[in-house]
Design an enzyme around this catalytic site. Structure first.
Site, PDB file in Angstrom:
ATOM      1  N   ASP A  18      -7.425  -2.567  14.721  1.00 36.19           N
ATOM      2  CA  ASP A  18      -8.819  -2.863  14.056  1.00 36.19           C
ATOM      3  C   ASP A  18      -9.225  -3.766  12.851  1.00 36.19           C
ATOM      4  O   ASP A  18      -9.851  -4.563  12.409  1.00 36.19           O
ATOM      5  CB  ASP A  18      -9.514  -1.593  13.334  1.00 36.19           C
ATOM      6  CG  ASP A  18      -8.714  -1.175  11.855  1.00 36.19           C
ATOM      7  OD1 ASP A  18      -7.343  -1.784  11.793  1.00 36.19           O
ATOM      8  OD2 ASP A  18      -9.099  -0.312  11.378  1.00 36.19           O
ATOM      9  N   GLU A  37      -9.916  -1.914   5.195  1.00 35.57           N
ATOM     10  CA  GLU A  37     -10.531  -1.425   6.497  1.00 35.57           C
ATOM     11  C   GLU A  37     -11.662  -2.095   6.852  1.00 35.57           C
ATOM     12  O   GLU A  37     -12.048  -1.901   5.819  1.00 35.57           O
ATOM     13  CB  GLU A  37     -10.526   0.062   6.660  1.00 35.57           C
ATOM     14  CG  GLU A  37      -9.601   1.270   6.464  1.00 35.57           C
ATOM     15  CD  GLU A  37      -8.530   1.749   7.591  1.00 35.57           C
ATOM     16  OE1 GLU A  37      -8.625   0.438   8.523  1.00 35.57           O
ATOM     17  OE2 GLU A  37      -8.260   2.759   8.505  1.00 35.57           O
ATOM     18  N   ASP A  77       0.548  -1.217   0.177  1.00 35.93           N
ATOM     19  CA  ASP A  77      -0.140   0.287   0.189  1.00 35.93           C
ATOM     20  C   ASP A  77       0.934   0.837  -0.006  1.00 35.93           C
ATOM     21  O   ASP A  77       2.333   1.124   0.124  1.00 35.93           O
ATOM     22  CB  ASP A  77      -1.193   0.147   1.513  1.00 35.93           C
ATOM     23  CG  ASP A  77      -0.106  -0.766   2.481  1.00 35.93           C
ATOM     24  OD1 ASP A  77       0.672  -0.683   2.706  1.00 35.93           O
ATOM     25  OD2 ASP A  77      -0.805  -1.048   3.110  1.00 35.93           O
ATOM     26  N   HIS A  87      -7.366  -4.997  10.636  1.00 27.97           N
ATOM     27  CA  HIS A  87      -7.405  -4.639   8.797  1.00 27.97           C
ATOM     28  C   HIS A  87      -5.938  -5.303   8.265  1.00 27.97           C
ATOM     29  O   HIS A  87      -4.772  -5.377   9.079  1.00 27.97           O
ATOM     30  CB  HIS A  87      -7.222  -2.269   8.331  1.00 27.97           C
ATOM     31  CG  HIS A  87      -6.258  -2.211   9.442  1.00 27.97           C
ATOM     32  ND1 HIS A  87      -6.360  -1.343   9.759  1.00 27.97           N
ATOM     33  CD2 HIS A  87      -4.743  -1.868   8.492  1.00 27.97           C
ATOM     34  CE1 HIS A  87      -5.203  -0.459   9.590  1.00 27.97           C
ATOM     35  NE2 HIS A  87      -4.102  -0.917   9.142  1.00 27.97           N
TER      36      HIS A  87
HETATM   37  C1  GLP Z   1      -0.603   0.826   8.801  1.00 26.88           C
HETATM   38  C2  GLP Z   1      -0.313  -0.398   7.373  1.00 26.88           C
HETATM   39  C3  GLP Z   1      -0.120  -2.473   7.591  1.00 26.88           C
HETATM   40  C4  GLP Z   1       0.269  -2.713   8.924  1.00 26.88           C
HETATM   41  C5  GLP Z   1      -0.393  -2.162   9.717  1.00 26.88           C
HETATM   42  C6  GLP Z   1       0.140  -1.931  10.874  1.00 26.88           C
HETATM   43  O1  GLP Z   1      -1.916   0.696   9.179  1.00 26.88           O
HETATM   44  N1  GLP Z   1      -1.000  -0.306   6.066  1.00 26.88           N
HETATM   45  O2  GLP Z   1       0.425  -2.977   6.145  1.00 26.88           O
HETATM   46  O3  GLP Z   1      -0.176  -3.549   8.898  1.00 26.88           O
HETATM   47  O4  GLP Z   1       0.133  -0.221   9.973  1.00 26.88           O
HETATM   48  O5  GLP Z   1       1.511  -1.199  11.468  1.00 26.88           O
HETATM   49  P1  GLP Z   1       2.113  -1.171  12.781  1.00 26.88           P
HETATM   50  O6  GLP Z   1       2.591  -2.169  12.448  1.00 26.88           O
HETATM   51  O7  GLP Z   1       2.939   0.156  13.006  1.00 26.88           O
HETATM   52  O8  GLP Z   1       1.308  -1.707  14.180  1.00 26.88           O
END
Ligand code: GLP
Length: 260
Positions: A136, A143, A67, A138
């Site tokens: 959440d 989402e 993404d 995702h």
């Molecule tokens: C973002 C990314 C996800 C990732 C999520 C959790 O939303 N798009 O790919 O898994 O954050 O991030 P973190 O690893 O910092 O908790």
């Protein structure tokens, strides 16, 4: 789904690095799906160390990132393009032309998303997809309420994800509202999926993903339908799993031939 519970995030990163090593050893031309966020940072550190030690060779690998934020160029310091360069790409022998990250400045986003899907197909599909999980539930930036068969497309972030990711920006107000993300259906087509989660803030999302019903409100829960999905988590992230003892027991009694 295989659930592997490790004592801490270091052990999670090392276990995941082992999967990448096995994947690249078996298929040096592997197509790797990559993720951003704080969770994979330890894994990326391991991959860099292993590359420098000549245990890993990315010279024939191809990567696709999950993404990117809409409105940020790949050069913007908060873009996922910059994140990947800083933490991985600049330190491994992966040819620049083999790297794919969605373009947050694409003029025609719908066309760009269709082209991204086509590029994945042309490369033969993703062999190993790395994922984190949002608090959440995702995956990528799919989402809650995302179609479980969605493809790469534009999404609007939830206020919760904006708040979660504000730490990378100056404030929540600076977090872009829109993103381009591979779809849930795109992710589900990867031949193998590895999900990492660490820390107590992920415990309820992990429990919903593994032991809750499959539902669009928790996009990660669709991974229950994936035939080759491994979830590697630390004790804190495992805190709300009802069957944690069983998952530990399975791992401890894994037949030798099933180990990577
Ligand atoms: C973002 C990314 C996800 C990732 C999520 C959790 O939303 N798009 O790919 O898994 O954050 O991030 P973190 O690893 O910092 O908790």
């Amino acid at each position: 789904m295989e659930v592997i519970i490790k004592p801490d995030s270091d052990a999670v990163s090392k276990e995941a690095a082992q999967l990448f090593e096995d994947q690249l050893e078996k298929k040096p031309t592997s197509v790797l799906g990559l993720a951003t966020g704080s969770t994979p940072l330890g894994l990326y550190r391991e991959l860099v160390i292993m590359t420098h030690a000549e245990l890993l060779d990315f010279s024939r690998a191809i990567t696709f990132n999950l993404d990117e934020y809409v409105g940020l160029s790949g050069e913007h310091p908060m873009s996922y393009g910059s994140f990947m360069r800083e933490h991985l790409f600049a330190h491994i022998n992966l040819p620049a032309e083999n790297i794919h990250v969605p373009d947050g400045l694409a003029a025609d986003i719908a066309q760009h998303c269709a082209d991204y899907e086509e590029a994945i197909r042309r490369c033969g599909g993703i062999d190993l997809q790395l994922l984190g999980i949002g608090s959440d539930g995702h995956i990528g930036f799919n989402e809650p309420s995302s179609s479980l068969s969605s493809r790469t497309r534009l999404k609007t972030l939830t206020p919760r994800t904006i708040a979660d990711n504000a730490r990378f920006f100056g404030s929540a107000a600076e977090v872009p509202r829109h993103v381009i993300t591979m779809g849930v259906g795109t992710i589900m087509e990867a031949r193998r999926v590895v999900v990492l989660a660490t820390g107590a803030s992920k415990a309820s999302a992990v429990a919903a993903m593994v032991e809750g019903p499959i539902r669009a409100s928790v996009p990660a829960s669709i991974l229950q339908m994936h035939q080759k999905c491994v979830l590697i988590i630390d004790e804190a992230a495992a805190g709300q799993l009802e069957r944690a003892d069983y998952y530990r027991w399975v791992y401890d009694h894994k037949p030798e031939w099933q180990r990577a």
